[in-house]
Scaffold this active site. Structure first.
Site, PDB file in Angstrom:
ATOM      1  N   GLU A 137      57.859   5.672  65.344  1.00  0.00           N
ATOM      2  CA  GLU A 137      57.543   6.791  66.228  1.00  0.00           C
ATOM      3  C   GLU A 137      57.293   6.386  67.682  1.00  0.00           C
ATOM      4  O   GLU A 137      56.190   6.546  68.221  1.00  0.00           O
ATOM      5  CB  GLU A 137      56.331   7.564  65.693  1.00  0.00           C
ATOM      6  CG  GLU A 137      56.536   8.129  64.302  1.00  0.00           C
ATOM      7  CD  GLU A 137      55.392   8.979  63.798  1.00  0.00           C
ATOM      8  OE1 GLU A 137      55.551   9.613  62.746  1.00  0.00           O
ATOM      9  OE2 GLU A 137      54.326   9.021  64.459  1.00  0.00           O
ATOM     10  N   GLU A 190      58.367   9.351  56.400  1.00  0.00           N
ATOM     11  CA  GLU A 190      57.032   9.948  56.301  1.00  0.00           C
ATOM     12  C   GLU A 190      57.183  11.445  56.133  1.00  0.00           C
ATOM     13  O   GLU A 190      57.962  12.084  56.834  1.00  0.00           O
ATOM     14  CB  GLU A 190      56.168   9.685  57.545  1.00  0.00           C
ATOM     15  CG  GLU A 190      55.649   8.284  57.690  1.00  0.00           C
ATOM     16  CD  GLU A 190      54.732   8.141  58.908  1.00  0.00           C
ATOM     17  OE1 GLU A 190      54.091   9.150  59.297  1.00  0.00           O
ATOM     18  OE2 GLU A 190      54.670   7.033  59.463  1.00  0.00           O
TER      19      GLU A 190
END
Length: 449
Positions: free
Chosen positions: A168, A352
């Protein structure tokens, strides 16, 4: 409701995910250096209840117990992150062998339990020494990351099935250097954009080194992606959603897959655009074996005046999790299909996906029907994308354990396994049992299970 027992391909990888700072604890042991999150947690007002990751889930000492939990779930893969300051306490230079020894044992333990290791090299815990010298705003951090990636992949090699360079980078750059919500807590759009470029450049420059050390492993990157929808059919809102997509998604997807920054975003950022040197974009666009996709929700946008992207998020339109994020499984199908349509993507993994809820404990059991419903809906959304031919190869539930949730401290619980932070007792939630049954069936079971 999802169709019961509608199976996925036989080689589909079911997994769970964690990250080092959120679960390991032992921040002062075996030569580990100080990270930006150690510093941030000690800055008044930055983290709920002044919580830290000093102990977290004590995974550094309880890793065998946690691997047994993973094996009991029947998962095929475990996504974990490596702590940079455990390996190079000063960020570069001296390698701490005790840190490498820990991950050596962890990987061997996974293989002994027939679980594939998926390692992420950077999940936000930059060594503080590097931040003191400019952190991700400094080009020198790119070289430091390559040095770190070399040390880890040389030691762990092909025993790790897949390596992701970054987790991320939008969060690392924007939340860390522009909004100040995450470590190191700076507030500058220019610094955030320069950090984003250096993160992407570190990813691209590390890949050839990683491939040389682990030629049989798969190599990629993990992006958090947030599909943008207009709040109305008004053209102004449609354009606001396009701009937001450039800010959140295309700013990272385009350099990685197309070798360029999106023109509308580059123009919109004006004098704050990052310094890009000759050869940078070619390095960033190095070939990938996989793209990891982290998905939690969508954003619905309306037009507004102000700084680019000049878009405002509207209130969630459906049920929300404890994070205030809308539960919107269709967004995952739309996102996966969009990636396949718009970019030359390799294999995709949903690395995720999960939800924070205030779990109810009764009779020694943790009842989390909301989480089961969330997981079932999103697993069905993956099934829909696979049915359309999108190359989704695996799903990793976030998270294995309740853990330190960054600026929220220990207030938000995402785990399939409940953790009593005072005793460190682990308790399987109802969602863990349901997920294990779904894995055994290789499909999405009814939420009544």
């Amino acid at each position: 409701m999802p169709d019961e027992n509608k199976s996925l391909p036989t080689d589909f990888v079911w997994g769970v995910a964690t990250s080092a700072y959120q679960i390991e604890g032992a921040t002062g042991e075996d030569g580990r250096g100080v990270s930006i999150w150690d510093t941030f947690c000690r800055t008044p007002g930055k983290v709920a209840e002044a919580a830290t990751g000093d102990v977290a889930c004590d995974h550094y000492h309880r890793w065998r117990e946690d691997l047994d939990l993973i094996a009991a779930l029947g998962v095929g893969g475990y996504r974990f992150s490596v702590s940079w300051p455990r390996i190079l306490p000063e960020g570069r230079g001296r390698v701490e062998q005790r840190g490498l020894d820990f991950y050596d044992r962890l990987v061997d333990g996974l293989l002994e339990r027939e679980v594939l290791p998926f390692a992420t090299l950077y999940h936000w815990d930059l060594p503080q020494r590097l931040e003191d010298a400019g952190g991700w705003t400094s080009r020198a951090t790119v070289d430091a990351f390559v040095e770190y990636a070399d040390a880890v992949t040389e030691r762990l090699g092909d025993r790790v099935s897949a390596y992701a360079t970054l987790n991320e980078p939008w969060c690392s750059a924007y939340l860390g250097y522009t909004s100040g919500e995450h470590a190191p807590g700076l507030r500058s759009r220019r610094k955030g954009l320069q950090a984003s470029h250096h993160l992407l450049l570190a990813h691209g420059k590390a890949l050839p080194v990683m491939r040389g050390n682990a030629p049989s492993a798969r190599h990629g990157v993990v992006l958090n992606l947030n599909p943008a929808y207009p709040a109305s059919d008004d053209e102004r809102d449609r354009q606001a959603a396009v701009r937001y997509d450039g800010f959140f998604n295309r700013w990272f997807l385009d350099p990685i897959f197309l070798g360029r920054y999106p023109a509308d975003a580059w123009q919109g950022y004006e004098e704050d655009v990052p310094l890009v040197r000759d050869g940078d974009l070619a390095a960033i666009a190095a070939p990938l074996d996989f793209l990891g996709v982290n998905y939690y929700s969508r954003t619905v946008l309306r037009d507004r005046d102000g700084e680019w992207p000049a878009a405002a998020a509207v209130a969630p339109q459906g049920p929300v999790t404890d994070m205030g994020w809308e539960v919107f499984p269709r967004g995952l199908t739309d996102l996966l299909c969009r990636l396949d349509d718009d970019y030359p993507v390799p294999d995709l993994y949903v690395t995720e996906n999960g939800a924070a809820y205030a779990d109810m404990a009764e009779d020694g059991r943790v009842h989390d029907a909301n989480r089961i419903g969330y997981l079932a809906g999103h697993m069905a959304a993956i099934r829909a994308a696979v049915d359309r031919g999108v190359p989704v190869r695996g799903y990793f539930a976030w998270s294995l354990l309740d853990n330190f949730e960054w600026a929220h401290g220990y207030d938000k619980r995402f785990g399939l396994v409940h953790v009593d932070y005072e005793t460190q007792i682990r308790t399987l939630k109802a969602s863990a049992d349901w997920y294990a049954s779904s894995i055994a069936a290789n499909g999405v079971l009814s939420t009544s299970r």
